[in-house]
Scaffold this active site. Structure first.
Site, mmCIF file in Angstrom:
data_model
loop_
_atom_site.group_PDB
_atom_site.id
_atom_site.type_symbol
_atom_site.label_atom_id
_atom_site.label_comp_id
_atom_site.label_asym_id
_atom_site.label_seq_id
_atom_site.Cartn_x
_atom_site.Cartn_y
_atom_site.Cartn_z
ATOM 1 N N CYS A 18 121.778 60.477 75.421
ATOM 2 C CA CYS A 18 121.103 61.384 76.361
ATOM 3 C C CYS A 18 120.125 60.672 77.298
ATOM 4 C CB CYS A 18 120.379 62.489 75.598
ATOM 5 S SG CYS A 18 119.544 61.932 74.097
ATOM 6 N N HIS B 34 113.956 65.464 78.102
ATOM 7 C CA HIS B 34 113.469 64.087 77.986
ATOM 8 C C HIS B 34 112.845 63.660 79.312
ATOM 9 C CE1 HIS B 34 115.404 63.802 74.223
ATOM 10 N NE2 HIS B 34 116.404 62.982 74.503
HETATM 11 O O1 L14 Z 1 122.802 58.640 70.224
HETATM 12 O O2 L14 Z 1 117.202 61.603 67.602
HETATM 13 O O3 L14 Z 1 123.531 60.459 71.057
HETATM 14 O O4 L14 Z 1 116.963 62.380 69.589
HETATM 15 C C1 L14 Z 1 120.546 60.763 70.866
HETATM 16 C C2 L14 Z 1 119.396 61.591 70.399
HETATM 17 C C3 L14 Z 1 121.048 60.111 68.534
HETATM 18 C C4 L14 Z 1 119.835 60.923 68.082
HETATM 19 C C5 L14 Z 1 122.709 59.849 70.380
HETATM 20 C C6 L14 Z 1 117.577 61.720 68.759
HETATM 21 C C7 L14 Z 1 121.584 60.661 69.814
HETATM 22 C C8 L14 Z 1 118.821 60.980 69.192
#
Ligand code: L14
Length: 349
Positions: A132, A252
């Site tokens: 993300c 975010h």
């Molecule tokens: O790699 O804890 O797609 O916010 C991104 C968000 C893994 C967890 C990924 C989190 C996720 C992450």
């Protein structure tokens, strides 16, 4: 199979924070669905989900459930993807996988449509949806790379808890109440459920997202570094990241410092470029206190950019602030957008 009656789509992880947004996005984009299969772990199976006024029962994800599926959107964790994505491909489906399981595999395209949609043509069944934080950053960086060149990026993130799933959202809510009521609480989910220690997230900032690697960076930081180079097809790009979790539910934010190749570019030139670039909304008017904030971007597909400034010491250095809904452009919308690209490019007919 003729698709005149629409595409058979499966959502794996249908009851999760991202899965739920995938279903809502398929609905709001009016994706040409003939059949929608909602799949999950045995724990969530049996739930009823409404899709365009129809009640659909969530079923246990097994290899046989992918029989006849054209496009399978996965967001149920890396181990589920590793086990079931190849089973879906074996049965003729194209998988769009929103976990880190296959992102860095050389044979797997890692796609942000605004940046590298064309790479979809090279797929071997599995297409990876990037992390993300990485997605929203590369949407902002790609037009800059194209016009002015790019050689260095240093990013600090301010990440919402919803990326870590429904349990993390509940933990932030419950902890906030407990602290305001002066009652006891025990952190159990954040920063990383499977790690040894857990810390307070309410009224706090945690400089750990995902597990630490041997080089001192966390896995989330390494995802941003490696995925950015892969998506932008720039192995030589200098990238460093520091990823921090904040008590924000969704959205975010990122402070991004970058250096271009061309000399003498002004902040105004940078702003007018980003204003007209795909997937971006420019919100940059300091005089009127206009800048992106997560609370304003929830529920929107765009990447919001503001606070664009030229560095005071380096003529080729710039700073910007990049905000997006991590569950939408960071996950569900980017995945559905990839599915739309598969139709547009004739890869799924
Ligand atoms: O790699 O804890 O797609 O916010 C991104 C968000 C893994 C967890 C990924 C989190 C996720 C992450």
């Amino acid at each position: 199979m003729s698709k005149t009656n629409g595409i058979h789509v499966a959502v794996v992880g249908a009851t999760g924070a991202v899965g739920e947004q995938m279903i809502r996005t398929l609905e709001s984009r009016d994706f040409p669905i003939g059949k929608l299969s909602l799949l999950s772990s045995p724990r969530s199976a049996g739930k009823i989900v409404n899709f365009k006024g129809q009640e659909i029962e969530v079923e246990v994800a097994t290899p046989e459930k992918f029989e006849g599926v054209d496009i399978a959107l996965f967001s149920a964790g890396g181990s589920v993807s590793k086990e079931l994505a190849p089973e879906a491909v074996k049965r003729g489906a194209i998988v769009v996988d929103n976990t880190s399981a296959f992102r860095m595999d050389e044979s797997v395209p890692l796609i942000v449509p605004e940046v590298n949609e064309d790479v979809l043509h090279t797929h071997n069944g599995i297409i990876a949806n990037p992390n993300c934080s990485t997605i929203q950053m590369v949407v902002a960086l790609e037009p800059i790379r194209k016009l002015f060149g790019l050689n260095k990026v240093i990013v600090s993130t301010y990440q919402a808890v919803s990326g870590a799933g429904v349990a993390a959202i509940n933990e932030l809510n419950e902890q906030s109440k407990a602290i305001l009521n002066g009652s006891e609480f025990t952190p159990e989910i954040l920063p990383v459920k499977g790690d040894e220690k857990h810390y307070q997230i309410a009224f706090n900032a945690i400089p750990q997202i995902d597990k630490f690697q041997d080089n001192g960076f966390t896995f989330e930081e390494m995802k941003m570094i490696n995925e950015t180079k892969k998506i932008m097809s720039m192995p030589e790009l200098q990238v460093a990241a520091t990823c921090v979790r904040l008590p924000v539910v969704t959205g975010h934010s990122e402070s991004v410092y970058f250096e271009v190749n061309d000399a003498g570019i002004s902040a105004e030139q940078m702003k007018s470029l980003l204003k007209d670039s795909p997937g971006i909304v420019l919100e940059d008017d300091p005089e009127n206190q206009i800048y992106p904030m997560p609370a304003n971007c929830v529920g929107k597909n765009d990447v919001f950019v503001g606070r664009i400034r030229k560095d005071l010491d380096n003529d080729k250095g710039f700073h910007m602030w990049v905000v997006s809904d991590n569950l939408l452009k960071g996950a569900a919308w980017n995945s559905v957008q990839i599915a739309e690209s598969l139709l547009k490019l004739g890869i799924v007919k």
